[in-house]
Design a protein around this motif. Structure first.
Motif, PDB file in Angstrom:
ATOM      1  N   SER A  29       0.825  -1.208   0.000  1.00 32.12           N
ATOM      2  CA  SER A  29       0.000   0.000   0.000  1.00 32.12           C
ATOM      3  C   SER A  29       0.861   1.260   0.000  1.00 32.12           C
ATOM      4  O   SER A  29       0.394   2.316  -0.406  1.00 32.12           O
ATOM      5  CB  SER A  29      -0.973  -0.002   1.189  1.00 32.12           C
ATOM      6  N   GLY A  30       2.136   1.147   0.397  1.00 37.60           N
ATOM      7  CA  GLY A  30       3.047   2.291   0.339  1.00 37.60           C
ATOM      8  C   GLY A  30       3.306   2.736  -1.096  1.00 37.60           C
ATOM      9  O   GLY A  30       3.707   3.870  -1.337  1.00 37.60           O
ATOM     10  N   LEU A  31       3.087   1.827  -2.059  1.00 43.89           N
ATOM     11  CA  LEU A  31       3.302   2.188  -3.466  1.00 43.89           C
ATOM     12  C   LEU A  31       2.014   2.709  -4.113  1.00 43.89           C
ATOM     13  O   LEU A  31       2.024   3.145  -5.261  1.00 43.89           O
ATOM     14  CB  LEU A  31       3.793   0.959  -4.259  1.00 43.89           C
ATOM     15  N   ALA A  32       0.894   2.606  -3.381  1.00 42.15           N
ATOM     16  CA  ALA A  32      -0.401   3.004  -3.943  1.00 42.15           C
ATOM     17  C   ALA A  32      -0.767   4.427  -3.509  1.00 42.15           C
ATOM     18  O   ALA A  32      -0.275   4.932  -2.497  1.00 42.15           O
ATOM     19  CB  ALA A  32      -1.487   2.027  -3.510  1.00 42.15           C
ATOM     20  N   ASP A  33      -1.667   5.018  -4.273  1.00 43.68           N
ATOM     21  CA  ASP A  33      -2.092   6.392  -4.048  1.00 43.68           C
ATOM     22  C   ASP A  33      -3.054   6.435  -2.842  1.00 43.68           C
ATOM     23  O   ASP A  33      -4.084   5.748  -2.845  1.00 43.68           O
ATOM     24  CB  ASP A  33      -2.797   6.807  -5.349  1.00 43.68           C
ATOM     25  N   SER A  34      -2.710   7.252  -1.821  1.00 45.38           N
ATOM     26  CA  SER A  34      -3.497   7.192  -0.580  1.00 45.38           C
ATOM     27  C   SER A  34      -4.952   7.654  -0.776  1.00 45.38           C
ATOM     28  O   SER A  34      -5.866   7.144  -0.122  1.00 45.38           O
ATOM     29  CB  SER A  34      -2.820   7.980   0.545  1.00 45.38           C
ATOM     30  N   SER A  35      -5.181   8.605  -1.713  1.00 48.46           N
ATOM     31  CA  SER A  35      -6.578   9.040  -1.907  1.00 48.46           C
ATOM     32  C   SER A  35      -7.375   7.921  -2.596  1.00 48.46           C
ATOM     33  O   SER A  35      -8.569   7.738  -2.329  1.00 48.46           O
ATOM     34  CB  SER A  35      -6.642  10.349  -2.702  1.00 48.46           C
ATOM     35  N   GLN A  36      -6.706   7.152  -3.452  1.00 51.14           N
ATOM     36  CA  GLN A  36      -7.367   5.998  -4.070  1.00 51.14           C
ATOM     37  C   GLN A  36      -7.642   4.917  -3.018  1.00 51.14           C
ATOM     38  O   GLN A  36      -8.703   4.299  -3.018  1.00 51.14           O
ATOM     39  CB  GLN A  36      -6.470   5.407  -5.176  1.00 51.14           C
ATOM     40  N   PHE A  42      -5.587  -2.835   4.261  1.00 49.90           N
ATOM     41  CA  PHE A  42      -4.508  -2.377   3.382  1.00 49.90           C
ATOM     42  C   PHE A  42      -3.222  -2.417   4.207  1.00 49.90           C
ATOM     43  O   PHE A  42      -3.150  -1.780   5.260  1.00 49.90           O
ATOM     44  CB  PHE A  42      -4.793  -0.957   2.869  1.00 49.90           C
ATOM     45  N   VAL A  43      -2.251  -3.186   3.759  1.00 46.01           N
ATOM     46  CA  VAL A  43      -1.020  -3.375   4.537  1.00 46.01           C
ATOM     47  C   VAL A  43       0.207  -3.021   3.693  1.00 46.01           C
ATOM     48  O   VAL A  43       0.103  -2.833   2.474  1.00 46.01           O
ATOM     49  CB  VAL A  43      -0.889  -4.840   5.038  1.00 46.01           C
ATOM     50  N   ASP A  44       1.335  -2.919   4.362  1.00 43.09           N
ATOM     51  CA  ASP A  44       2.602  -2.814   3.641  1.00 43.09           C
ATOM     52  C   ASP A  44       3.618  -3.634   4.428  1.00 43.09           C
ATOM     53  O   ASP A  44       4.020  -3.256   5.528  1.00 43.09           O
ATOM     54  CB  ASP A  44       3.050  -1.352   3.514  1.00 43.09           C
ATOM     55  N   LYS A  57       6.991  -1.978   5.179  1.00 47.07           N
ATOM     56  CA  LYS A  57       6.965  -0.961   6.241  1.00 47.07           C
ATOM     57  C   LYS A  57       6.342  -1.509   7.520  1.00 47.07           C
ATOM     58  O   LYS A  57       6.104  -0.755   8.460  1.00 47.07           O
ATOM     59  CB  LYS A  57       6.161   0.260   5.762  1.00 47.07           C
ATOM     60  N   ARG A  58       5.974  -2.778   7.519  1.00 47.83           N
ATOM     61  CA  ARG A  58       5.304  -3.454   8.638  1.00 47.83           C
ATOM     62  C   ARG A  58       3.980  -2.756   9.009  1.00 47.83           C
ATOM     63  O   ARG A  58       3.557  -2.767  10.159  1.00 47.83           O
ATOM     64  CB  ARG A  58       6.211  -3.563   9.876  1.00 47.83           C
ATOM     65  N   LYS A  59       3.325  -2.167   8.006  1.00 50.75           N
ATOM     66  CA  LYS A  59       2.075  -1.450   8.268  1.00 50.75           C
ATOM     67  C   LYS A  59       0.889  -2.423   8.227  1.00 50.75           C
ATOM     68  O   LYS A  59       0.748  -3.185   7.267  1.00 50.75           O
ATOM     69  CB  LYS A  59       1.904  -0.349   7.215  1.00 50.75           C
ATOM     70  N   GLY A  60       0.070  -2.388   9.281  1.00 51.99           N
ATOM     71  CA  GLY A  60      -1.154  -3.190   9.321  1.00 51.99           C
ATOM     72  C   GLY A  60      -0.955  -4.637   9.736  1.00 51.99           C
ATOM     73  O   GLY A  60      -1.924  -5.387   9.875  1.00 51.99           O
TER      74      GLY A  60
END
Ligand SMILES: Nc1nc2c(ncn2[C@@H]2O[C@H](COP(=O)(O)OP(=O)(O)OP(=O)(O)O)[C@@H](O)[C@H]2O)c(=O)[nH]1
Ligand SMILES: [Mg+2]
Length: 294
Positions: free
Chosen positions: A72-79, A97-99, A102-105
């Motif tokens: 998700s770090g490569l995806a557009d946050s508004s999308q 939505f994870v990354d 970046k260990r996100k989510g």
């Protein structure tokens, strides 16, 4: 005009990749699914719909499952926000939505999985049976980060990962502490990708081998997307003036010249430029981008 011609040329491409190991892996997932508690379906956040494999979907039936949109770090946050509200309204399944990088989510995955088996385990407990180890299976198309996710959850390099599709060839169980086990599976596509643009987008995110489309055709497609989505970033990065008004071939030649990419005989090395553009896109150097857009 030339780019219009190029788009027509794309229509002639036959973008399919369904080698024997995927057919076998699809059967394997079908067999193993009865033995797991929860299926984690990994997709790419830049292609939330197209990176869903319809054949894997058919195997799920009523099996508890969780969808993770990775990278998700490569995806557009508004999308991402728009997709989140769409899925909230339409999907009955939990999703995050994870990354993985970046260990996100990641901290949500096990608690959600436990919630999905809770009522079945309560039933077992009432009958005096101790709940078994939580068994999770990770499925998805190639290169979406299934093995990386497992390594991140296990906090060790338990299974092989890599920037190309088709790294994992066989299913493999990874033990995650005392209470959970994860099954890594090979990335699986489907035999016929009907829409050429879907095929091109899947190749751009690295789920189909570059050789199927060819690096040059794929970078032509990337240049055309760039004209609409990231013209400034592209022009800036390669110091190109009038990017929008030039053909893809002219742009590739210009970049080759600027970078000094020549083959013997002084011809521009278009293959090398094309590979560089694809690499730059995959590393997110043109900024966050969604290929499936709402
Ligand atoms: N930017 C970014 N890259 C990631 C992320 N997760 C995984 N990757 C990279 O994506 C590539 C593919 O990762 P893998 O874990 O091998 O993917 P896979 O789904 O197991 O691939 P197959 O085994 O080929 O099906 C690797 O280069 C990872 O480093 C993420 O969240 N963000
Ligand atoms: Mg893998």
């Amino acid at each position: 005009m030339e780019d219009f011609q190029a788009l027509q040329d794309f229509e002639k491409l036959n973008i399919n990749w369904f080698p024997g190991h995927m057919r076998k892996a699809l059967r394997g997932v079908g067999d193993q699914i009865k033995r797991v508690d929860v299926v984690i379906e990994l997709r790419d956040a830049r292609l939330p719909i197209t990176s869903q494999n319809p054949d894997l979907q058919n195997l799920l039936n009523n099996k508890p499952s969780l969808i993770l949109f990775n990278k998700s770090g490569l995806a557009d946050s508004s999308q991402i926000k728009k997709w989140e509200s769409k899925f909230k309204n339409e999907s009955t399944k939990p999703f995050v939505f994870v990354d993985v990088k970046k260990r996100k989510g990641l901290s949500q995955i096990i608690p959600i999985s436990i919630r999905l088996v809770q009522s079945r385990w309560e039933n077992l407990k009432r009958r005096g049976i101790r709940p078994p180890v939580l068994r999770l299976m990770v499925i998805g198309i190639p290169n979406v980060g299934k093995s990386s996710l497992i390594n991140a959850l296990a906090r060790r390099g338990a299974t092989q990962t890599g920037p190309k599709p088709g790294v994992t060839r066989h299913p493999e169980w990874i033990v995650l502490g005392q209470n959970a086990e994860l099954l890594d599976t090979p990335g699986i596509l489907w035999p016929k990708i009907q829409n050429t643009i879907d095929g091109l987008n899947l190749t751009l995110i690295g789920s189909i081998r570059d050789e199927i489309v060819g690096a040059e055709s794929l970078s032509n497609y990337l240049i055309q997307i760039g004209k609409i989505r990231f013209p400034e970033k592209f022009s800036e990065r390669y110091s190109i003036k009038g990017y929008e008004s030039q053909s893809s071939q002219e742009i590739l030649h210009q970049i080759a010249k600027k970078r000094g990419f020549f083959r013997t005989g002084g011809h521009a090395d278009i293959q090398r430029v094309s590979e560089m553009l694809l690499c730059d896109f995959r590393e997110g150097l043109f900024g966050p981008i969604n290929l499936d857009q709402l």
